[in-house]
Design a protein around this motif. Sequence first.
Motif, PDB file in Angstrom:
ATOM      1  N   LYS A  54      50.681  48.990  35.249  1.00  0.00           N
ATOM      2  CA  LYS A  54      49.946  47.905  36.159  1.00  0.00           C
ATOM      3  C   LYS A  54      50.809  46.791  36.277  1.00  0.00           C
ATOM      4  N   TRP A  55      51.310  46.118  37.438  1.00  0.00           N
ATOM      5  CA  TRP A  55      51.916  45.052  37.799  1.00  0.00           C
ATOM      6  C   TRP A  55      51.108  43.948  38.247  1.00  0.00           C
ATOM      7  N   VAL A  56      51.211  42.627  37.838  1.00  0.00           N
ATOM      8  CA  VAL A  56      50.767  41.513  38.424  1.00  0.00           C
ATOM      9  C   VAL A  56      51.455  40.700  39.095  1.00  0.00           C
ATOM     10  N   LEU A  57      51.633  40.535  40.592  1.00  0.00           N
ATOM     11  CA  LEU A  57      52.658  39.895  41.326  1.00  0.00           C
ATOM     12  C   LEU A  57      51.864  38.658  41.674  1.00  0.00           C
ATOM     13  N   ARG A  58      52.896  37.648  41.710  1.00  0.00           N
ATOM     14  CA  ARG A  58      52.553  36.393  42.267  1.00  0.00           C
ATOM     15  C   ARG A  58      53.056  36.335  43.660  1.00  0.00           C
ATOM     16  N   LEU A  59      52.218  35.865  44.656  1.00  0.00           N
ATOM     17  CA  LEU A  59      52.599  35.845  46.208  1.00  0.00           C
ATOM     18  C   LEU A  59      52.915  34.059  46.075  1.00  0.00           C
ATOM     19  N   ASP A  60      53.348  34.017  47.377  1.00  0.00           N
ATOM     20  CA  ASP A  60      53.598  32.742  47.844  1.00  0.00           C
ATOM     21  C   ASP A  60      52.428  32.025  47.884  1.00  0.00           C
ATOM     22  N   GLY A  61      52.236  30.745  47.296  1.00  0.00           N
ATOM     23  CA  GLY A  61      51.246  30.035  47.206  1.00  0.00           C
ATOM     24  C   GLY A  61      50.470  30.327  45.963  1.00  0.00           C
ATOM     25  N   GLY A  62      50.875  30.886  45.053  1.00  0.00           N
ATOM     26  CA  GLY A  62      50.754  30.962  43.539  1.00  0.00           C
ATOM     27  C   GLY A  62      49.430  32.105  43.420  1.00  0.00           C
ATOM     28  N   ASN A  63      49.156  32.867  44.273  1.00  0.00           N
ATOM     29  CA  ASN A  63      47.974  33.960  44.097  1.00  0.00           C
ATOM     30  C   ASN A  63      48.461  35.031  43.631  1.00  0.00           C
ATOM     31  N   ASP A  89      32.008  42.438  48.335  1.00  0.00           N
ATOM     32  CA  ASP A  89      30.923  42.031  47.295  1.00  0.00           C
ATOM     33  C   ASP A  89      30.228  43.272  46.557  1.00  0.00           C
ATOM     34  N   CYS A  90      31.177  44.381  46.672  1.00  0.00           N
ATOM     35  CA  CYS A  90      30.515  45.558  46.053  1.00  0.00           C
ATOM     36  C   CYS A  90      30.078  45.130  44.465  1.00  0.00           C
ATOM     37  N   SER A  91      29.014  45.498  43.991  1.00  0.00           N
ATOM     38  CA  SER A  91      28.227  44.991  42.991  1.00  0.00           C
ATOM     39  C   SER A  91      29.062  45.562  41.578  1.00  0.00           C
ATOM     40  N   PHE A  92      29.671  46.652  41.494  1.00  0.00           N
ATOM     41  CA  PHE A  92      30.132  47.099  40.582  1.00  0.00           C
ATOM     42  C   PHE A  92      31.822  47.005  40.379  1.00  0.00           C
ATOM     43  N   CYS A  93      32.160  46.124  41.299  1.00  0.00           N
ATOM     44  CA  CYS A  93      33.691  45.753  41.275  1.00  0.00           C
ATOM     45  C   CYS A  93      34.395  44.459  40.897  1.00  0.00           C
ATOM     46  N   SER A  94      35.107  44.288  40.085  1.00  0.00           N
ATOM     47  CA  SER A  94      35.671  43.128  39.570  1.00  0.00           C
ATOM     48  C   SER A  94      36.020  42.249  40.495  1.00  0.00           C
ATOM     49  N   THR A  95      37.056  42.781  41.406  1.00  0.00           N
ATOM     50  CA  THR A  95      37.777  42.053  42.668  1.00  0.00           C
ATOM     51  C   THR A  95      36.478  41.374  43.386  1.00  0.00           C
ATOM     52  N   GLY A  96      35.590  42.345  43.849  1.00  0.00           N
ATOM     53  CA  GLY A  96      34.220  41.864  44.605  1.00  0.00           C
ATOM     54  C   GLY A  96      33.681  40.430  43.932  1.00  0.00           C
ATOM     55  N   GLN A  97      33.459  40.530  42.854  1.00  0.00           N
ATOM     56  CA  GLN A  97      33.070  39.400  42.122  1.00  0.00           C
ATOM     57  C   GLN A  97      33.845  37.807  42.430  1.00  0.00           C
ATOM     58  N   GLN A  98      35.280  37.941  42.682  1.00  0.00           N
ATOM     59  CA  GLN A  98      36.149  36.794  42.624  1.00  0.00           C
ATOM     60  C   GLN A  98      35.945  36.468  44.274  1.00  0.00           C
ATOM     61  N   GLY A  99      35.306  37.127  45.127  1.00  0.00           N
ATOM     62  CA  GLY A  99      35.232  36.769  46.392  1.00  0.00           C
ATOM     63  C   GLY A  99      36.753  36.732  47.274  1.00  0.00           C
ATOM     64  N   LEU A 100      36.713  36.591  48.498  1.00  0.00           N
ATOM     65  CA  LEU A 100      38.118  36.539  49.202  1.00  0.00           C
ATOM     66  C   LEU A 100      38.782  35.365  49.282  1.00  0.00           C
ATOM     67  N   ASN A 101      40.294  35.502  48.715  1.00  0.00           N
ATOM     68  CA  ASN A 101      40.889  34.210  48.628  1.00  0.00           C
ATOM     69  C   ASN A 101      41.572  34.155  49.953  1.00  0.00           C
ATOM     70  N   ARG A 102      42.385  35.167  50.206  1.00  0.00           N
ATOM     71  CA  ARG A 102      43.097  35.321  51.696  1.00  0.00           C
ATOM     72  C   ARG A 102      43.530  36.692  51.936  1.00  0.00           C
ATOM     73  N   ASN A 103      43.876  36.852  53.215  1.00  0.00           N
ATOM     74  CA  ASN A 103      44.503  38.225  53.628  1.00  0.00           C
ATOM     75  C   ASN A 103      45.984  38.319  53.171  1.00  0.00           C
ATOM     76  N   MET A 104      46.489  39.517  52.717  1.00  0.00           N
ATOM     77  CA  MET A 104      48.007  39.499  52.528  1.00  0.00           C
ATOM     78  C   MET A 104      48.559  39.805  53.817  1.00  0.00           C
ATOM     79  N   SER A 105      49.823  39.425  53.997  1.00  0.00           N
ATOM     80  CA  SER A 105      50.759  39.656  55.283  1.00  0.00           C
ATOM     81  C   SER A 105      51.270  41.032  55.250  1.00  0.00           C
TER      82      SER A 105
END
Length: 297
Positions: A54-63, A89-105
């Motif tokens: 699993k890689w965590v990658l930083r996009l422009d803008g710091g996300n 906002d699926c109730s079983f999903c960790s990503t869903g709990q953080q809400g939408l920050n932005r679309n990726m290009s």
Amino acid sequence: RADQVMQWIYRRGKDSFDDMSNLSKDLRTRLAQYFMIRTPELVAEQVSQDGTRKWVLRLDGGNAIETVYIPEENRATLCISSQVGCAMDCSFCSTGQQGLNRNMSTAEIIAQVWFAARTLGGDFQNERVISNIVFMGMGEPLANYNAVVPAIRILLDDFGFGLSKRRVTVSTSGLVPFMDRLREEVDTALAVSLHAPNDELRNQLVPINRKYPIADLLDACRRYAAGKDRKTHIVYEYVMLDGVNDHPEHARQLAKLLGGMPAKVNLIPFNPFPGAPYQRSKPETIAAFVKILRDRK
Ligand code: SF4
């Protein structure tokens, strides 16, 4: 010229226009003036015993976004993100709990594949280190339709990554109008996050169901499956939540719902995250659920 540049980038993994020796010096200089080729910044890497990375990658803008590489015996799948966070906002999903920050290009979506191929030390021409791509990372891909479709085109293009359409899977929580557009505009495999066999339960687990209930969703699936040259089955994802959607009655409802459709069900043991309101189903419950589905073919 565009084909040549694409081949240098996607097939040979070059990140410098100077290396593109079959382009004129003048063109290389001009390309370098206007464009840049680079990977997102690697923030963290986790490697599991089975080789999953699993890689965590930083996009422009710091996300930061996540990309996961899953090697198996006969294939190696890369799971990519399409949005920073997710609004579904699926109730079983960790990503869903953080809400939408932005679309990726499109560039950010494709960069995950390019990063993985380069990091794993292969290319897309001779040594395929990645055989399958699934849009199952962060985000609802069809909610970022205008960036995701060009990314899919690059994955499938002979001058791009050259993957076969059966090996690229878009996973959706059920944005029905965009499922129809996808069917018309680009040919990929489809996975649907179903997770519940009736509207009452699915409204709780996958709130987009209130807008596009199961009957509408499955109609869209039938239209998708009926499209030209789509021999692969649609995959229905079903996360196994202890005491929530894993009763034998749910399995019977699910079998009835999908009966008569070419369907494959992927039962996913829930992966708990801090603060999650659910537990993973017990192995024997999952086994019983599987048996009911198998008995009903
Ligand atoms: Fe999570 Fe996918 Fe639902 Fe978004 S659509 S909240 S990423 S499960």
